[in-house]
Design a protein around this motif. Structure first.
Motif, short mmCIF file in Angstrom:
data_model
loop_
_atom_site.label_atom_id
_atom_site.label_comp_id
_atom_site.label_asym_id
_atom_site.label_seq_id
_atom_site.Cartn_x
_atom_site.Cartn_y
_atom_site.Cartn_z
N ALA A 1 17.72 9.63 -7.36
CA ALA A 1 17.19 9.62 -5.99
C ALA A 1 15.84 10.33 -5.88
O ALA A 1 15.26 10.36 -4.79
CB ALA A 1 18.20 10.28 -5.04
N ASP A 2 15.34 10.89 -6.97
CA ASP A 2 14.09 11.66 -6.91
C ASP A 2 12.90 10.74 -6.62
O ASP A 2 12.72 9.72 -7.30
CB ASP A 2 13.87 12.40 -8.23
CG ASP A 2 12.65 13.29 -8.18
OD1 ASP A 2 12.76 14.42 -7.69
OD2 ASP A 2 11.58 12.84 -8.64
N PRO A 3 12.07 11.08 -5.64
CA PRO A 3 10.96 10.19 -5.26
C PRO A 3 9.88 10.07 -6.33
O PRO A 3 9.21 9.04 -6.42
CB PRO A 3 10.41 10.82 -3.98
CG PRO A 3 10.85 12.26 -4.05
CD PRO A 3 12.16 12.25 -4.75
N VAL A 4 9.69 11.12 -7.15
CA VAL A 4 8.66 11.05 -8.19
C VAL A 4 9.15 10.22 -9.37
O VAL A 4 8.43 9.33 -9.85
CB VAL A 4 8.26 12.47 -8.64
CG1 VAL A 4 7.29 12.41 -9.81
CG2 VAL A 4 7.64 13.25 -7.48
N LEU A 5 10.36 10.48 -9.83
CA LEU A 5 10.90 9.67 -10.92
C LEU A 5 10.99 8.20 -10.52
O LEU A 5 10.84 7.31 -11.34
CB LEU A 5 12.29 10.19 -11.32
CG LEU A 5 12.33 11.43 -12.22
CD1 LEU A 5 13.77 11.86 -12.45
CD2 LEU A 5 11.65 11.17 -13.54
N GLY A 6 11.23 7.96 -9.22
CA GLY A 6 11.33 6.59 -8.74
C GLY A 6 10.04 5.82 -8.84
O GLY A 6 10.04 4.58 -8.81
N LEU A 7 8.91 6.52 -8.96
CA LEU A 7 7.62 5.84 -9.09
C LEU A 7 7.40 5.29 -10.49
O LEU A 7 6.52 4.46 -10.71
CB LEU A 7 6.48 6.82 -8.75
CG LEU A 7 6.42 7.33 -7.31
CD1 LEU A 7 5.34 8.39 -7.18
CD2 LEU A 7 6.18 6.19 -6.33
N ILE A 8 8.20 5.77 -11.45
CA ILE A 8 8.08 5.33 -12.84
C ILE A 8 9.04 4.17 -13.04
O ILE A 8 10.25 4.35 -13.11
CB ILE A 8 8.39 6.48 -13.81
CG1 ILE A 8 7.52 7.70 -13.49
CG2 ILE A 8 8.18 6.03 -15.25
CD1 ILE A 8 7.90 8.94 -14.25
N GLU A 9 8.51 2.96 -13.12
CA GLU A 9 9.35 1.76 -13.10
C GLU A 9 10.12 1.56 -14.40
O GLU A 9 11.24 1.05 -14.39
CB GLU A 9 8.47 0.53 -12.80
CG GLU A 9 7.82 0.58 -11.42
CD GLU A 9 6.98 -0.65 -11.15
OE1 GLU A 9 6.84 -1.49 -12.07
OE2 GLU A 9 6.46 -0.78 -10.03
N ILE A 10 9.54 1.93 -15.53
CA ILE A 10 10.18 1.68 -16.81
C ILE A 10 11.10 2.85 -17.16
O ILE A 10 10.68 4.00 -17.24
CB ILE A 10 9.12 1.49 -17.91
CG1 ILE A 10 8.18 0.34 -17.55
CG2 ILE A 10 9.79 1.23 -19.27
CD1 ILE A 10 7.03 0.15 -18.50
N ALA A 11 12.38 2.55 -17.36
CA ALA A 11 13.37 3.59 -17.59
C ALA A 11 13.06 4.43 -18.82
O ALA A 11 13.24 5.66 -18.83
CB ALA A 11 14.76 2.97 -17.72
N SER A 12 12.57 3.79 -19.87
CA SER A 12 12.26 4.53 -21.09
C SER A 12 11.14 5.53 -20.88
O SER A 12 11.07 6.56 -21.55
CB SER A 12 11.89 3.56 -22.22
OG SER A 12 10.74 2.80 -21.88
N ARG A 13 10.25 5.25 -19.94
CA ARG A 13 9.18 6.20 -19.61
C ARG A 13 9.73 7.36 -18.80
O ARG A 13 9.30 8.50 -18.99
CB ARG A 13 8.06 5.49 -18.84
CG ARG A 13 7.43 4.32 -19.56
CD ARG A 13 6.57 4.79 -20.74
NE ARG A 13 5.38 5.46 -20.26
CZ ARG A 13 4.91 6.61 -20.75
NH1 ARG A 13 5.55 7.23 -21.71
NH2 ARG A 13 3.80 7.14 -20.27
N ARG A 14 10.68 7.10 -17.92
CA ARG A 14 11.32 8.19 -17.18
C ARG A 14 12.03 9.14 -18.14
O ARG A 14 12.08 10.35 -17.91
CB ARG A 14 12.31 7.64 -16.15
CG ARG A 14 11.67 6.93 -14.98
CD ARG A 14 12.66 6.76 -13.83
NE ARG A 14 13.77 5.89 -14.22
CZ ARG A 14 13.79 4.57 -14.02
NH1 ARG A 14 12.73 3.97 -13.48
NH2 ARG A 14 14.83 3.85 -14.38
#
Length: 213
Positions: free
Chosen positions: A167-180
């Motif tokens: 639910a984090d708004p910053v992590l949500g900006l990173i579309e590719i899961a592997s990049r998160r």
């Protein structure tokens, strides 16, 4: 670029070479690590005191360059909330009772032999964003090293906070899961101590996500 002189002539100036933060950044930022004695108090990598509230944790990692080699003269700064999600700063008006035994700021130098850096701190609580939206527990990280013109900024999140991270708004900006995943610190227990491992990759396939702020 030209500069007009008093005699009416012009002097043409050429751009000078850029300068990176290293390799002598420790002399100015952590002189004790460079073997220089100083009476000035320096920030350290131990953020906790006996009275500090919250779960004691150790954060550790290695900074790697694009070739996969450890950067053994890197310097890391962190800034985080206390265990209740409050920052020890007057600008954080949402928290009037921030832990007085916790400053939230630390600075660590990587080991000159292994490249390992670490902090002794507490796990931060969730922070309320500017629009009232909660942010997952996280630590703000700055990386200084030779070859870097401006410090690199990133965030460390905790892999055992799956619901909050989703639910984090910053992590949500990173579309590719592997990049998160490059922002997740991995939890383990070593000799009875909770340790979160967070390696930082400056370049390459596993490059850590950095923020332009």
């Amino acid at each position: 670029m030209s500069l007009s002189l008093a005699n009416g002539s012009e002097l043409y100036l050429h751009e000078t070479a850029s300068q990176t933060a290293g390799p002598y950044l420790h002399i100015g930022m952590m002189p004790a690590a460079a073997g220089i004695e100083t009476r000035r108090r320096q920030p350290g990598n131990v953020l906790v005191q006996p009275a500090t509230r919250g779960e004691r944790i150790r954060i550790e990692g290695i900074v790697y360059d694009g070739a996969g080699a450890a950067v053994k003269d890197a310097l890391i700064e962190i800034w985080q909330a206390d265990a209740d999600g409050c920052h020890a700063h007057p600008a954080d008006r949402r928290c009037s009772d921030a832990d007085p035994a916790f400053t939230g700021f630390g600075r660590a130098v990587s080991d000159f032999q292994s490249g390992l850096w670490h902090f002794e701190t507490v796990k931060p609580g969730a922070v309320t964003g500017r629009q009232g939206r909660p942010m997952a527990p996280h630590v703000s990280v700055l990386v200084f090293a030779r070859g870097i013109n401006v410090a690199l900024q990133t965030r460390l999140y905790f892999d055992d906070e799956a619901a909050a991270n989703a639910a984090d708004p910053v992590l949500g900006l990173i579309e590719i899961a592997s990049r998160r995943d490059t922002l997740l610190a991995r939890r383990s227990v070593q000799d009875g101590q909770v340790v979160y491992r967070f390696d930082i990759h400056l370049q390459g396939e596993r490059e850590t996500v950095f923020f332009d702020v």
